[in-house]
Design a protein around this motif. Sequence first.
Motif, mmCIF file in Angstrom:
data_model
loop_
_atom_site.group_PDB
_atom_site.id
_atom_site.type_symbol
_atom_site.label_atom_id
_atom_site.label_comp_id
_atom_site.label_asym_id
_atom_site.label_seq_id
_atom_site.Cartn_x
_atom_site.Cartn_y
_atom_site.Cartn_z
ATOM 1 N N LEU A 85 0.838 -1.190 0.000
ATOM 2 C CA LEU A 85 0.000 0.000 0.000
ATOM 3 C C LEU A 85 0.875 1.244 0.000
ATOM 4 C CD1 LEU A 85 0.383 0.895 3.172
ATOM 5 C CD2 LEU A 85 -1.449 -0.741 3.555
ATOM 6 N N LYS A 86 0.239 2.379 -0.270
ATOM 7 C CA LYS A 86 0.966 3.637 -0.317
ATOM 8 C C LYS A 86 0.079 4.766 0.171
ATOM 9 C CE LYS A 86 -0.189 4.365 -5.204
ATOM 10 N NZ LYS A 86 -1.057 3.191 -5.380
ATOM 11 N N TYR A 87 0.711 5.778 0.716
ATOM 12 C CA TYR A 87 0.013 6.987 1.117
ATOM 13 C C TYR A 87 0.630 8.172 0.394
ATOM 14 C CZ TYR A 87 -1.481 11.043 3.745
ATOM 15 O OH TYR A 87 -1.985 12.266 4.075
ATOM 16 N N PHE A 88 -0.209 8.892 -0.327
ATOM 17 C CA PHE A 88 0.257 10.104 -0.985
ATOM 18 C C PHE A 88 -0.389 11.326 -0.347
ATOM 19 C CE2 PHE A 88 2.723 7.642 -3.438
ATOM 20 C CZ PHE A 88 2.534 7.533 -4.810
ATOM 21 N N SER A 89 -1.690 11.286 -0.149
ATOM 22 C CA SER A 89 -2.393 12.402 0.463
ATOM 23 C C SER A 89 -3.810 11.945 0.774
ATOM 24 C CB SER A 89 -2.418 13.623 -0.456
ATOM 25 O OG SER A 89 -3.172 13.346 -1.613
ATOM 26 N N GLY A 90 -4.578 12.819 1.434
ATOM 27 C CA GLY A 90 -5.973 12.509 1.672
ATOM 28 C C GLY A 90 -6.186 11.680 2.933
ATOM 29 N N ASP A 91 -7.098 10.741 2.850
ATOM 30 C CA ASP A 91 -7.457 9.913 3.999
ATOM 31 C C ASP A 91 -6.207 9.262 4.585
ATOM 32 O OD1 ASP A 91 -10.119 7.453 4.533
ATOM 33 O OD2 ASP A 91 -8.595 8.266 5.878
ATOM 34 N N THR A 92 -6.027 9.426 5.866
ATOM 35 C CA THR A 92 -4.800 8.934 6.498
ATOM 36 C C THR A 92 -4.829 7.430 6.746
ATOM 37 O OG1 THR A 92 -5.703 9.515 8.661
ATOM 38 C CG2 THR A 92 -4.287 11.156 7.577
ATOM 39 N N LEU A 93 -5.972 6.811 6.590
ATOM 40 C CA LEU A 93 -6.058 5.352 6.712
ATOM 41 C C LEU A 93 -6.148 4.796 5.294
ATOM 42 C CD1 LEU A 93 -6.286 2.923 8.629
ATOM 43 C CD2 LEU A 93 -8.778 3.179 8.486
ATOM 44 N N VAL A 94 -5.144 4.047 4.914
ATOM 45 C CA VAL A 94 -5.107 3.523 3.546
ATOM 46 C C VAL A 94 -5.241 2.012 3.557
ATOM 47 C CG1 VAL A 94 -3.790 5.427 2.591
ATOM 48 C CG2 VAL A 94 -2.574 3.515 3.571
ATOM 49 N N GLN A 95 -5.956 1.542 2.571
ATOM 50 C CA GLN A 95 -6.165 0.105 2.441
ATOM 51 C C GLN A 95 -5.221 -0.426 1.363
ATOM 52 O OE1 GLN A 95 -8.310 -1.478 4.525
ATOM 53 N NE2 GLN A 95 -8.691 0.538 5.432
ATOM 54 N N GLY A 96 -4.720 -1.623 1.588
ATOM 55 C CA GLY A 96 -3.832 -2.222 0.611
ATOM 56 C C GLY A 96 -4.304 -3.596 0.186
ATOM 57 N N ILE A 97 -3.399 -4.316 -0.423
ATOM 58 C CA ILE A 97 -3.730 -5.661 -0.868
ATOM 59 C C ILE A 97 -3.597 -6.642 0.285
ATOM 60 C CG2 ILE A 97 -3.030 -5.164 -3.229
ATOM 61 C CD1 ILE A 97 -0.426 -6.758 -2.630
ATOM 62 N N LYS A 98 -4.146 -7.822 0.105
ATOM 63 C CA LYS A 98 -4.021 -8.917 1.071
ATOM 64 C C LYS A 98 -4.595 -8.566 2.439
ATOM 65 C CE LYS A 98 0.181 -10.641 -1.159
ATOM 66 N NZ LYS A 98 1.505 -11.273 -0.958
ATOM 67 N N GLY A 99 -5.506 -7.624 2.515
ATOM 68 C CA GLY A 99 -6.157 -7.294 3.777
ATOM 69 C C GLY A 99 -5.369 -6.381 4.697
ATOM 70 N N PHE A 100 -4.278 -5.813 4.207
ATOM 71 C CA PHE A 100 -3.464 -4.906 5.009
ATOM 72 C C PHE A 100 -3.998 -3.476 4.947
ATOM 73 C CE2 PHE A 100 0.095 -7.363 6.532
ATOM 74 C CZ PHE A 100 0.142 -8.454 5.680
ATOM 75 N N GLU A 101 -3.747 -2.737 6.009
ATOM 76 C CA GLU A 101 -4.038 -1.313 6.049
ATOM 77 C C GLU A 101 -2.930 -0.619 6.830
ATOM 78 O OE1 GLU A 101 -7.836 -0.972 8.085
ATOM 79 O OE2 GLU A 101 -6.815 -0.749 10.015
ATOM 80 N N ALA A 102 -2.817 0.682 6.641
ATOM 81 C CA ALA A 102 -1.822 1.453 7.376
ATOM 82 C C ALA A 102 -2.403 2.822 7.663
ATOM 83 C CB ALA A 102 -0.522 1.578 6.586
#
Lengths: 116, 114
Positions: A48-65
């Motif tokens: 997953l990656k965070y660029f801007s916007g919502d601070t909770l990001v969803q990624g693949i395989k059920g991961f979030e950060a």
Amino acid sequence: AQSVTQPDIHITVSEGASLELRCNYSYGATPYLFWYVQSPGQGLQLLLKYFSGDTLVQGIKGFEAEFKRSQSSFNLRKPSVHWSDAAEYFCAVGPSGGGSQGNLIFGKGTKLSVKP
Amino acid sequence: GAGVSQSPSNKVTEKGKDVELRCDPISGHTALYWYRQSLGQGLEFLIYFQGNSAPDKSGLPSDRFSAERTGGSVSTLTIQRTQQEDSAVYLCASSLSWAGAFQYFGPGTRLTVT
């Protein structure tokens, strides 16, 4: 100096348990933030990656950060770990603004082992 | 191609020999990066190409290391007079442009210097 710290070198969790991998960064401006996973003998795969916007990001395989600017953290979470999640996880930061160099700065990784 | 490819996948060489590692980026990606992954050191940045030029070579660990990119595509990382401390996995990544763009990584070349 720009740096990424992953405080945990090795973590073992039971299958089905929740997981949180810690990442703290030091950077001159708000960076772009990434989590990569590397299975043995494999290359790096972006979770997953965070660029801007919502601070909770969803990624693949059920991961979030979650990006927490006040804590300079970008911790990776998963509610229920699967045996196939055993791998090494890398947090990385990259420049979000202009510049002549776009390389990522990586933490030293956290190795995840999963107990049956 | 579908992804970043690197060759060879494994290379064993004797101390003092020169080696060349190759990276084929994703077609159309203008930015190309080399990283080194060694035990205890994590992933360290070596060099970055935007097109055929490398704006910053300061990440190269010594003057035995050099890299070039031709035609805005294939890149070669050369290590001269290899030393045992050069043993590592060398990873290549490419992206559509510089900074902030998602970098796609190749599978790496595992270099062992005996």
